[in-house]
Write a protein that holds these residues in place. Sequence first.
Motif, PDB file in Angstrom:
ATOM      1  N   GLU A  92       8.785  -1.471   3.705  1.00  0.00           N
ATOM      2  CA  GLU A  92       7.639  -0.990   4.483  1.00  0.00           C
ATOM      3  C   GLU A  92       6.865   0.073   3.702  1.00  0.00           C
ATOM      4  O   GLU A  92       5.634   0.058   3.653  1.00  0.00           O
ATOM      5  N   VAL A  93       7.569   0.986   3.068  1.00  0.00           N
ATOM      6  CA  VAL A  93       6.923   2.045   2.285  1.00  0.00           C
ATOM      7  C   VAL A  93       6.123   1.445   1.128  1.00  0.00           C
ATOM      8  O   VAL A  93       4.947   1.760   0.935  1.00  0.00           O
ATOM      9  N   VAL A  94       6.757   0.560   0.376  1.00  0.00           N
ATOM     10  CA  VAL A  94       6.089  -0.043  -0.778  1.00  0.00           C
ATOM     11  C   VAL A  94       4.917  -0.920  -0.324  1.00  0.00           C
ATOM     12  O   VAL A  94       3.836  -0.885  -0.919  1.00  0.00           O
ATOM     13  N   GLY A  95       5.120  -1.687   0.747  1.00  0.00           N
ATOM     14  CA  GLY A  95       4.048  -2.526   1.267  1.00  0.00           C
ATOM     15  C   GLY A  95       2.840  -1.709   1.680  1.00  0.00           C
ATOM     16  O   GLY A  95       1.695  -2.056   1.366  1.00  0.00           O
ATOM     17  N   ARG A  96       3.081  -0.614   2.387  1.00  0.00           N
ATOM     18  CA  ARG A  96       1.963   0.248   2.814  1.00  0.00           C
ATOM     19  C   ARG A  96       1.247   0.855   1.619  1.00  0.00           C
ATOM     20  O   ARG A  96       0.019   0.951   1.598  1.00  0.00           O
ATOM     21  N   ALA A  97       2.017   1.286   0.627  1.00  0.00           N
ATOM     22  CA  ALA A  97       1.414   1.893  -0.566  1.00  0.00           C
ATOM     23  C   ALA A  97       0.546   0.874  -1.297  1.00  0.00           C
ATOM     24  O   ALA A  97      -0.577   1.190  -1.721  1.00  0.00           O
ATOM     25  N   LEU A  98       1.029  -0.346  -1.429  1.00  0.00           N
ATOM     26  CA  LEU A  98       0.252  -1.375  -2.116  1.00  0.00           C
ATOM     27  C   LEU A  98      -0.998  -1.761  -1.330  1.00  0.00           C
ATOM     28  O   LEU A  98      -2.067  -1.962  -1.913  1.00  0.00           O
ATOM     29  N   LEU A  99      -0.874  -1.847  -0.017  1.00  0.00           N
ATOM     30  CA  LEU A  99      -2.054  -2.156   0.801  1.00  0.00           C
ATOM     31  C   LEU A  99      -3.110  -1.062   0.685  1.00  0.00           C
ATOM     32  O   LEU A  99      -4.309  -1.348   0.694  1.00  0.00           O
ATOM     33  N   ALA A 100      -2.687   0.183   0.563  1.00  0.00           N
ATOM     34  CA  ALA A 100      -3.631   1.295   0.418  1.00  0.00           C
ATOM     35  C   ALA A 100      -4.319   1.250  -0.951  1.00  0.00           C
ATOM     36  O   ALA A 100      -5.472   1.653  -1.089  1.00  0.00           O
TER      37      ALA A 100
END
Length: 109
Positions: A92-100
């Motif tokens: 979830e952390v990595v996914g959110r960072a990549l989406l940002a």
Amino acid sequence: MGRASDTQKAERLNRARTLLREFDQLSDAVEQLAQDCSISPRQAYRYLQEAHRLKEPLAVTEPKLAFTVKLPPSLIQRIRLYASVKDLSISEVVGRALLALLPRGRGRG
């Protein structure tokens, strides 16, 4: 046949929820769900039981795949710490960072 993915489960539960409103007889809903989803009547009945308890439709998410990357140990440590503090999964952390970071849309950026 293997277990249903989270996406399949959500789709089946949402379909079961719809069928519960469409049919007066549970047996008719079981038959229709089994046919629609290519599952056994027993499985269909279980989905209908669970769908009966839902207050609203479930969000159908895109299936997830494993994606391996190499990162410096210090960054991995920071990600793990952040995930722990925020009570999130590392994915979830990595996914959110990549989406940002990435531009919107599915095409080439």
